[in-house]
Structure formats: structure tokens, C-alpha cells
Design an enzyme around this catalytic site. Sequence first.
Site, PDB file in Angstrom:
ATOM      1  CB  SER A 103      -2.420   8.016   4.073  1.00 55.19           C
ATOM      2  OG  SER A 103      -2.935   8.721   2.944  1.00 55.19           O
ATOM      3  CB  CYS A 114      -0.890   0.044   1.045  1.00 54.26           C
ATOM      4  SG  CYS A 114      -1.984   1.428   1.262  1.00 54.26           S
TER       5      CYS A 114
END
Length: 225
Positions: free
Chosen positions: A70, A13
Site C-alpha cells: 500500500s 482491507c
Amino acid sequence: MTTSLKLISHKLCPYVQRAVIALNEKGVPFERIDIDLANKPDWFLKLSPLGKVPVLVVSTDKGEVALFESNVICEYIEETQAGAKLHPADPLTRAEHRAWMEFGSAILGDLWGLETTTDPATFESKRLALSAKFARVEAALGAGPFFGGNRFSLVDAVFAPVFRYFDVFDEVTELGIFSDVPKVRAWRTELAKRPSVQTAVGADYPQLLRAFLARHDAHLLKLAA
């Protein structure tokens, strides 16, 4: 108040890599737990409302808080952890950096299409879209070596995982995406040297990405010389 950090992760990821790079740049100790996104554990789904990684579990004397998304995680790390500052001090420049972080996410959207499509026409449209986006990045870059000059920032943490994809893609075929963007090429080279970037993934990253492409029967692999 005592705080410990646990990062729920997936080995491929790029959004996870942003958080890892930020933590590495600040020298913050954390525990990393990799999960299989194709078989998400129940405990993870309870933590992540969106069922996505990364999730940063912040444990304090008062209990645990799970942060998701994030950029939210990176902002929390910047605001709470000691070490190098990863955002500019000037509010306008900081806002500009946040905007380019979002642009990096848009690039990842096109990258997903490029790496997963089985259709040649879709592949070409994504290749052209990426070329156009990197031309915009080229126009925004200064003298380097990093996005904002001499200091590594969260924009660099966002783009380093983007460039990492192309380290594997370049072994398959020449896509021509970086042909006319010399500043972007220099930036990519500089970021690849950064220890925080190098250690954001395991040594098995290239093999895992190739296996991912194979599982998707990616058109990209059919271009191999």
C-alpha cells in the site's frame, strides 16, 4: 503516454483504503475490483507475489505493471498524479511523515490481534498496546486539524482506516483507548468528515466488519453491553 489504473481490493482491507483515499484526494479516475481473500482467484495470485491486497495495475501504451504494498502504491500515486500534494515538500518532514505511516501499520498489527482474539488476556494486552501507541501519536500531533497541520497528507490517509474500525467497536463497547488523547480524538473526528475517507468503503462496511468479528468468535463481541 496514456495510463489507466485498476485497484484490486477487498471491502474491509484498511491498506486498500489508503490507496483509495489517496486516489480520491487527487481526483484520479480508477477501476476498483473487489475480491474474496478467502478464495483468491488465480489471476490475482499471478499479479500479487504476496497474495495480498491492494494491487494497483497500471496500464500504459507499453503494457501492464502490477504494484503491490500500500505505501508503495500511495507513493506512486503521489509522484505521478496531478491534484493536491499529499506529502510535505521538505525532505526531512516528508521522511518524518513516512515514518508515521509505518507507525500506523504497526497500530494495524495490534488492531488485528484485538479484533480476532478469543482470549481475554490477549485482548487486554492488545488494548493496552493500542492505548500506548495512541499516546505516542498524541505527543506528535500539532494544532491540527490534520496530522501535519492544515493540509491533508498520506499520514491522514493511513490513520483514517484505523479510526474507522473504532466506529464499529464503539457500538459494541467502550474500550477507553482514546480517553486521554484529546488531539487524537479531534483528529479522528476531522478525518471522519472527509469525503475521500467516507467513500473509501461501501455502506455495508459496518455489517461486514461485524460479520468478520462473529466468524472469528471475537472476544470483543462478548463485551457487548
